[in-house]
Design a protein around this motif. Sequence first.
Motif, PDB file in Angstrom:
ATOM      1  N   THR A  85       0.849  -1.190   0.000  1.00  0.00           N
ATOM      2  CA  THR A  85       0.000   0.000   0.000  1.00  0.00           C
ATOM      3  C   THR A  85       0.882   1.236   0.000  1.00  0.00           C
ATOM      4  O   THR A  85       1.807   1.337   0.809  1.00  0.00           O
ATOM      5  CB  THR A  85      -0.932   0.009   1.230  1.00  0.00           C
ATOM      6  OG1 THR A  85      -1.740  -1.176   1.200  1.00  0.00           O
ATOM      7  CG2 THR A  85      -1.830   1.236   1.240  1.00  0.00           C
ATOM      8  N   VAL A  86       0.560   2.163  -0.907  1.00  0.00           N
ATOM      9  CA  VAL A  86       1.337   3.392  -1.066  1.00  0.00           C
ATOM     10  C   VAL A  86       0.424   4.597  -0.842  1.00  0.00           C
ATOM     11  O   VAL A  86      -0.641   4.688  -1.448  1.00  0.00           O
ATOM     12  CB  VAL A  86       1.940   3.490  -2.488  1.00  0.00           C
ATOM     13  CG1 VAL A  86       2.729   4.784  -2.643  1.00  0.00           C
ATOM     14  CG2 VAL A  86       2.802   2.283  -2.807  1.00  0.00           C
ATOM     15  N   ILE A 130       5.345   5.725   1.545  1.00  0.00           N
ATOM     16  CA  ILE A 130       4.835   7.078   1.307  1.00  0.00           C
ATOM     17  C   ILE A 130       5.622   7.613   0.120  1.00  0.00           C
ATOM     18  O   ILE A 130       6.850   7.678   0.167  1.00  0.00           O
ATOM     19  CB  ILE A 130       5.016   7.997   2.531  1.00  0.00           C
ATOM     20  CG1 ILE A 130       4.196   7.478   3.718  1.00  0.00           C
ATOM     21  CG2 ILE A 130       4.631   9.436   2.185  1.00  0.00           C
ATOM     22  CD1 ILE A 130       4.428   8.243   5.013  1.00  0.00           C
ATOM     23  N   ALA A 131       4.917   7.971  -0.960  1.00  0.00           N
ATOM     24  CA  ALA A 131       5.547   8.506  -2.172  1.00  0.00           C
ATOM     25  C   ALA A 131       5.138   9.969  -2.318  1.00  0.00           C
ATOM     26  O   ALA A 131       3.948  10.276  -2.398  1.00  0.00           O
ATOM     27  CB  ALA A 131       5.119   7.701  -3.395  1.00  0.00           C
ATOM     28  N   ILE A 170       9.926   5.774   2.619  1.00  0.00           N
ATOM     29  CA  ILE A 170       9.578   7.082   2.069  1.00  0.00           C
ATOM     30  C   ILE A 170      10.356   7.297   0.782  1.00  0.00           C
ATOM     31  O   ILE A 170      11.572   7.101   0.748  1.00  0.00           O
ATOM     32  CB  ILE A 170       9.865   8.209   3.073  1.00  0.00           C
ATOM     33  CG1 ILE A 170       9.065   7.960   4.354  1.00  0.00           C
ATOM     34  CG2 ILE A 170       9.513   9.569   2.485  1.00  0.00           C
ATOM     35  CD1 ILE A 170       9.738   8.435   5.583  1.00  0.00           C
ATOM     36  N   MET A 171       9.622   7.669  -0.268  1.00  0.00           N
ATOM     37  CA  MET A 171      10.223   7.942  -1.572  1.00  0.00           C
ATOM     38  C   MET A 171       9.833   9.350  -1.990  1.00  0.00           C
ATOM     39  O   MET A 171       8.693   9.758  -1.787  1.00  0.00           O
ATOM     40  CB  MET A 171       9.692   6.975  -2.636  1.00  0.00           C
ATOM     41  CG  MET A 171       9.819   5.523  -2.304  1.00  0.00           C
ATOM     42  SD  MET A 171       9.346   4.378  -3.638  1.00  0.00           S
ATOM     43  CE  MET A 171       7.974   5.135  -4.437  1.00  0.00           C
ATOM     44  N   TYR A 201      15.023   8.076  -3.615  1.00  0.00           N
ATOM     45  CA  TYR A 201      14.756   9.032  -4.695  1.00  0.00           C
ATOM     46  C   TYR A 201      14.550   8.292  -6.007  1.00  0.00           C
ATOM     47  O   TYR A 201      15.332   7.405  -6.355  1.00  0.00           O
ATOM     48  CB  TYR A 201      15.927  10.010  -4.858  1.00  0.00           C
ATOM     49  CG  TYR A 201      15.830  10.866  -6.094  1.00  0.00           C
ATOM     50  CD1 TYR A 201      14.928  11.921  -6.156  1.00  0.00           C
ATOM     51  CD2 TYR A 201      16.607  10.593  -7.215  1.00  0.00           C
ATOM     52  CE1 TYR A 201      14.826  12.697  -7.300  1.00  0.00           C
ATOM     53  CE2 TYR A 201      16.512  11.362  -8.365  1.00  0.00           C
ATOM     54  CZ  TYR A 201      15.614  12.412  -8.399  1.00  0.00           C
ATOM     55  OH  TYR A 201      15.497  13.177  -9.532  1.00  0.00           O
ATOM     56  N   GLY A 202      13.497   8.657  -6.706  1.00  0.00           N
ATOM     57  CA  GLY A 202      13.253   8.125  -8.041  1.00  0.00           C
ATOM     58  C   GLY A 202      13.039   9.272  -9.012  1.00  0.00           C
ATOM     59  O   GLY A 202      12.248  10.173  -8.750  1.00  0.00           O
ATOM     60  N   ALA A 203      13.759   9.232 -10.135  1.00  0.00           N
ATOM     61  CA  ALA A 203      13.658  10.301 -11.124  1.00  0.00           C
ATOM     62  C   ALA A 203      12.529  10.072 -12.117  1.00  0.00           C
ATOM     63  O   ALA A 203      12.065  11.013 -12.749  1.00  0.00           O
ATOM     64  CB  ALA A 203      14.979  10.448 -11.876  1.00  0.00           C
ATOM     65  N   THR A 204      12.090   8.821 -12.265  1.00  0.00           N
ATOM     66  CA  THR A 204      11.055   8.491 -13.246  1.00  0.00           C
ATOM     67  C   THR A 204      10.011   7.585 -12.614  1.00  0.00           C
ATOM     68  O   THR A 204      10.238   7.020 -11.533  1.00  0.00           O
ATOM     69  CB  THR A 204      11.658   7.749 -14.457  1.00  0.00           C
ATOM     70  OG1 THR A 204      12.158   6.478 -13.998  1.00  0.00           O
ATOM     71  CG2 THR A 204      12.779   8.551 -15.117  1.00  0.00           C
ATOM     72  N   LYS A 205       8.896   7.404 -13.324  1.00  0.00           N
ATOM     73  CA  LYS A 205       7.860   6.500 -12.810  1.00  0.00           C
ATOM     74  C   LYS A 205       8.379   5.070 -12.759  1.00  0.00           C
ATOM     75  O   LYS A 205       8.039   4.317 -11.846  1.00  0.00           O
ATOM     76  CB  LYS A 205       6.579   6.612 -13.634  1.00  0.00           C
ATOM     77  CG  LYS A 205       6.707   6.167 -15.074  1.00  0.00           C
ATOM     78  CD  LYS A 205       5.414   6.369 -15.842  1.00  0.00           C
ATOM     79  CE  LYS A 205       5.605   5.915 -17.288  1.00  0.00           C
ATOM     80  NZ  LYS A 205       4.403   6.131 -18.077  1.00  0.00           N
TER      81      LYS A 205
END
Length: 141
Positions: A21-22, A74-75, A105-106, A124-128
Amino acid sequence: MSWLKSMMEKEPPEPENPIGTVVIGTLDPDPHMTPKELVRKALMRAQFKCIDVGKKAPPADFASQAKANNADIIAVSINTTLAKNNIPQLMAAIESAGLKGKVTIMIGGAAVDKSDADGVGVLYGATKEEAVALAKKAMGK
């Protein structure tokens, strides 16, 4: 126009057996919905249940919804400098809710980079695609 095509894609179905779950949203006062929506839909297609706190969400909303829904992740979409300035309040809300160390946490978005994430100890994510990979890794998938 690929962003337009992706925004027009049908809403993915709610996963029957979610792998996690996000809680997802844009941090106050960020009004940009498109990046958050791209990530939310990608996570849903990857079989994550998504609780959307929407745009301009106060830090406390992320924490309270994560706690109420027993979220795994948590995004947070951060596309403005003003929203970036609220990262310390977000982290404080998560800690005061007793979720620090319990919820992954992102962050991602135009106003943040890996050094911002590293500075507060989050992913950290730069793209989907990176967001989905990080979420799956967090769930051990």
